[in-house]
Design a protein around this motif. Sequence first.
Motif, PDB file in Angstrom:
ATOM      1  N   ARG A 177      -1.908  79.883  22.880  1.00  0.00           N
ATOM      2  CA  ARG A 177      -1.266  81.205  22.919  1.00  0.00           C
ATOM      3  C   ARG A 177      -0.829  81.544  24.344  1.00  0.00           C
ATOM      4  NH1 ARG A 177      -5.642  82.882  19.371  1.00  0.00           N
ATOM      5  NH2 ARG A 177      -6.546  84.216  21.011  1.00  0.00           N
ATOM      6  N   THR A 178      -1.632  81.154  25.308  1.00  0.00           N
ATOM      7  CA  THR A 178      -1.289  81.394  26.715  1.00  0.00           C
ATOM      8  C   THR A 178      -0.018  80.626  27.089  1.00  0.00           C
ATOM      9  OG1 THR A 178      -3.643  81.669  27.269  1.00  0.00           O
ATOM     10  CG2 THR A 178      -2.121  81.242  29.092  1.00  0.00           C
ATOM     11  N   ALA A 179       0.076  79.382  26.612  1.00  0.00           N
ATOM     12  CA  ALA A 179       1.272  78.577  26.894  1.00  0.00           C
ATOM     13  C   ALA A 179       2.503  79.179  26.219  1.00  0.00           C
ATOM     14  CB  ALA A 179       1.051  77.140  26.427  1.00  0.00           C
ATOM     15  N   ILE A 180       2.332  79.643  24.989  1.00  0.00           N
ATOM     16  CA  ILE A 180       3.461  80.242  24.260  1.00  0.00           C
ATOM     17  C   ILE A 180       3.922  81.524  24.948  1.00  0.00           C
ATOM     18  CG2 ILE A 180       4.155  81.331  22.083  1.00  0.00           C
ATOM     19  CD1 ILE A 180       2.127  79.384  20.698  1.00  0.00           C
ATOM     20  N   LEU A 181       2.977  82.361  25.372  1.00  0.00           N
ATOM     21  CA  LEU A 181       3.339  83.602  26.060  1.00  0.00           C
ATOM     22  C   LEU A 181       4.098  83.303  27.361  1.00  0.00           C
ATOM     23  CD1 LEU A 181       3.191  86.682  26.158  1.00  0.00           C
ATOM     24  CD2 LEU A 181       0.997  86.470  27.365  1.00  0.00           C
ATOM     25  N   SER A 182       3.673  82.259  28.067  1.00  0.00           N
ATOM     26  CA  SER A 182       4.362  81.875  29.299  1.00  0.00           C
ATOM     27  C   SER A 182       5.803  81.455  29.019  1.00  0.00           C
ATOM     28  CB  SER A 182       3.601  80.735  29.981  1.00  0.00           C
ATOM     29  OG  SER A 182       4.275  80.282  31.131  1.00  0.00           O
ATOM     30  N   ILE A 183       5.993  80.700  27.937  1.00  0.00           N
ATOM     31  CA  ILE A 183       7.348  80.273  27.553  1.00  0.00           C
ATOM     32  C   ILE A 183       8.206  81.482  27.207  1.00  0.00           C
ATOM     33  CG2 ILE A 183       8.660  79.053  25.754  1.00  0.00           C
ATOM     34  CD1 ILE A 183       6.286  77.042  25.646  1.00  0.00           C
ATOM     35  N   MET A 184       7.642  82.433  26.470  1.00  0.00           N
ATOM     36  CA  MET A 184       8.408  83.618  26.071  1.00  0.00           C
ATOM     37  C   MET A 184       8.728  84.513  27.272  1.00  0.00           C
ATOM     38  SD  MET A 184       8.972  82.946  23.081  1.00  0.00           S
ATOM     39  CE  MET A 184       8.350  81.629  22.044  1.00  0.00           C
ATOM     40  N   ASN A 185       7.808  84.559  28.234  1.00  0.00           N
ATOM     41  CA  ASN A 185       8.097  85.298  29.464  1.00  0.00           C
ATOM     42  C   ASN A 185       9.329  84.729  30.169  1.00  0.00           C
ATOM     43  OD1 ASN A 185       6.205  87.395  29.582  1.00  0.00           O
ATOM     44  ND2 ASN A 185       4.614  86.110  30.499  1.00  0.00           N
ATOM     45  N   ARG A 186       9.385  83.408  30.228  1.00  0.00           N
ATOM     46  CA  ARG A 186      10.543  82.768  30.874  1.00  0.00           C
ATOM     47  C   ARG A 186      11.810  82.984  30.060  1.00  0.00           C
ATOM     48  NH1 ARG A 186       6.908  78.383  31.328  1.00  0.00           N
ATOM     49  NH2 ARG A 186       8.133  77.183  29.804  1.00  0.00           N
ATOM     50  N   ARG A 187      11.676  82.865  28.750  1.00  0.00           N
ATOM     51  CA  ARG A 187      12.858  82.943  27.891  1.00  0.00           C
ATOM     52  C   ARG A 187      13.481  84.333  27.928  1.00  0.00           C
ATOM     53  NH1 ARG A 187      11.974  80.789  21.961  1.00  0.00           N
ATOM     54  NH2 ARG A 187      11.658  78.914  23.217  1.00  0.00           N
ATOM     55  N   TYR A 188      12.646  85.375  27.959  1.00  0.00           N
ATOM     56  CA  TYR A 188      13.162  86.743  27.854  1.00  0.00           C
ATOM     57  C   TYR A 188      13.044  87.514  29.171  1.00  0.00           C
ATOM     58  CZ  TYR A 188      13.203  85.635  22.916  1.00  0.00           C
ATOM     59  OH  TYR A 188      13.449  85.037  21.696  1.00  0.00           O
ATOM     60  N   ASN A 189      12.761  86.763  30.250  1.00  0.00           N
ATOM     61  CA  ASN A 189      12.672  87.385  31.574  1.00  0.00           C
ATOM     62  C   ASN A 189      11.674  88.545  31.560  1.00  0.00           C
ATOM     63  OD1 ASN A 189      13.354  87.581  34.296  1.00  0.00           O
ATOM     64  ND2 ASN A 189      14.977  89.080  33.918  1.00  0.00           N
ATOM     65  N   ALA A 190      10.524  88.302  30.930  1.00  0.00           N
ATOM     66  CA  ALA A 190       9.447  89.294  30.865  1.00  0.00           C
ATOM     67  C   ALA A 190       8.340  88.895  31.842  1.00  0.00           C
ATOM     68  CB  ALA A 190       8.911  89.399  29.441  1.00  0.00           C
ATOM     69  N   ASP A 191       7.369  89.755  32.003  1.00  0.00           N
ATOM     70  CA  ASP A 191       6.285  89.475  32.947  1.00  0.00           C
ATOM     71  C   ASP A 191       4.968  89.990  32.384  1.00  0.00           C
ATOM     72  OD1 ASP A 191       5.071  88.562  35.257  1.00  0.00           O
ATOM     73  OD2 ASP A 191       5.411  90.445  36.350  1.00  0.00           O
ATOM     74  N   LEU A 192       4.680  89.585  31.142  1.00  0.00           N
ATOM     75  CA  LEU A 192       3.461  90.051  30.483  1.00  0.00           C
ATOM     76  C   LEU A 192       2.266  89.238  30.972  1.00  0.00           C
ATOM     77  CD1 LEU A 192       4.783  90.531  26.840  1.00  0.00           C
ATOM     78  CD2 LEU A 192       4.666  92.199  28.685  1.00  0.00           C
ATOM     79  N   PRO A 193       1.141  89.849  31.259  1.00  0.00           N
ATOM     80  CA  PRO A 193      -0.028  89.121  31.770  1.00  0.00           C
ATOM     81  C   PRO A 193      -0.669  88.246  30.703  1.00  0.00           C
ATOM     82  CG  PRO A 193      -0.583  91.423  31.389  1.00  0.00           C
ATOM     83  CD  PRO A 193       0.899  91.307  31.188  1.00  0.00           C
TER      84      PRO A 193
END
Length: 472
Positions: free
Chosen positions: A380-396
Amino acid sequence: MLTYLQAGYPVIWVHTHEESRAIATLSEEAKGYHIYSWDTVSGLRDHQTGQARTMPDPLKPLQGVPTMPEACVLFLKDYHKFVQSVEIFRTIKNLIPVLKATDRHLVIVSPVISIPVELEKDVTVLPFDLPTIGELLDTAGRIVSENGLNVEVDERAIAASRGLTLQEAENAIALSLVKTKTISKKVLETEKLQAVKKSGLMEIYEPVTEDQLGGLDPLKKYIHNRKKGFDNHALPRPKGILLVGLPGAGKSLSAKVTASVLDFPLIRLDIASLKGSLVGESEQKMRQALALIDAVSPCVVWIDEIEKALGGVQSSNRTDGGTTSAMFGYLLTWMQESKAPKYIVATCNDVEDLLSISQGALLRRFDDVFFVDLPSVRERTAILSIMNRRYNADLPSNLVSRMDGWTGAEIEKFVVASIYDGLEEAFANIKPIYCQNRDKIEKAREWAKYNARPANDNGQNGLNNDRRIKIN
């Protein structure tokens, strides 16, 4: 073809798009036979003398066969457009005794097989093979030589044009030389996939790099290991895998990543879309699609939600005249017997449905079955990191502790929603599929324990199952 002529076969149907190449090749094989060809525009042409007679009526060349010399072959072009006419097929039927007795032969050259039922027992269908690697190398060498180019003709690059007609290969090689000044494997593959697009039977998808797939490391490692089977011809060639798991867990994305790892084009075979309304149409489309896959291989074949595509096999004879059952049979036989280098990735959301369809026969066609479970905390941590990059987000990353039981698709949905609505509203509006289908998913997990390999990194199910005790 010579052996069929010597055996006295009166009517032969050559199935090919390469009309000119087929007639030239087969005429060369039929040495000792007088060769004629006919089409409605050019008329009847004598290949020995070069003379041609205007003859637009498709019945006329048949009527003229008894006056032709014995031991002759008449090639008929575009005849699939005329042979359904009662005058045409009756004339052919009446000619057959004459043809057999005089060593005369009719050869219909056509991209479509359309034999009237009245002639089915009198006509022999012969395939005409696409160009060999040797012929493609000769073609590339000729183009390079004729244009005075200093370009290496690499066999591995030329092999990418396997499955094209000679004319298509010439066009693709010329395009590659113009665009890249080399014979590029990528350009040839792209042009080859035009055949898939033109057929309308399947879809082409872009592969996805593996850094876009969070987790599933055992599955990624497995695919990397199987790549050896395509690179080293001494090893047994891999056939494919079945990915079982709940929706949104990454099965479809895994198919796209597989194509990237293997460096193959990705073709999606949608079996349901091949079903037609006419008798025999669905089976014919299925055969054409599978033959086309073989022609354009190597490739990754993605069959999404295979249990839905083949739903109704058991009741097929009652509900659709056996169409679905016949299509399933073609698929099973092709998966077992086809020697073309391809890798099949099928996905399934409901393994119970799939087992009821095939009684295990389909599962045996795959090298392995993987169960794709809910992502673990690390995944889940890896997926969240990918989504942060994809959508230019910065969720912890610590937010993943609140995503217990979520799929990768739900994490993506959450990231997008948080951009618009904020974290808490986004959390409030995620309804995990696990909560909606808990019993079904647990049953699938139980089956997977004994019948599938874990696709996830630690075999855990992404739920917080730690035992908590309270000590006063």
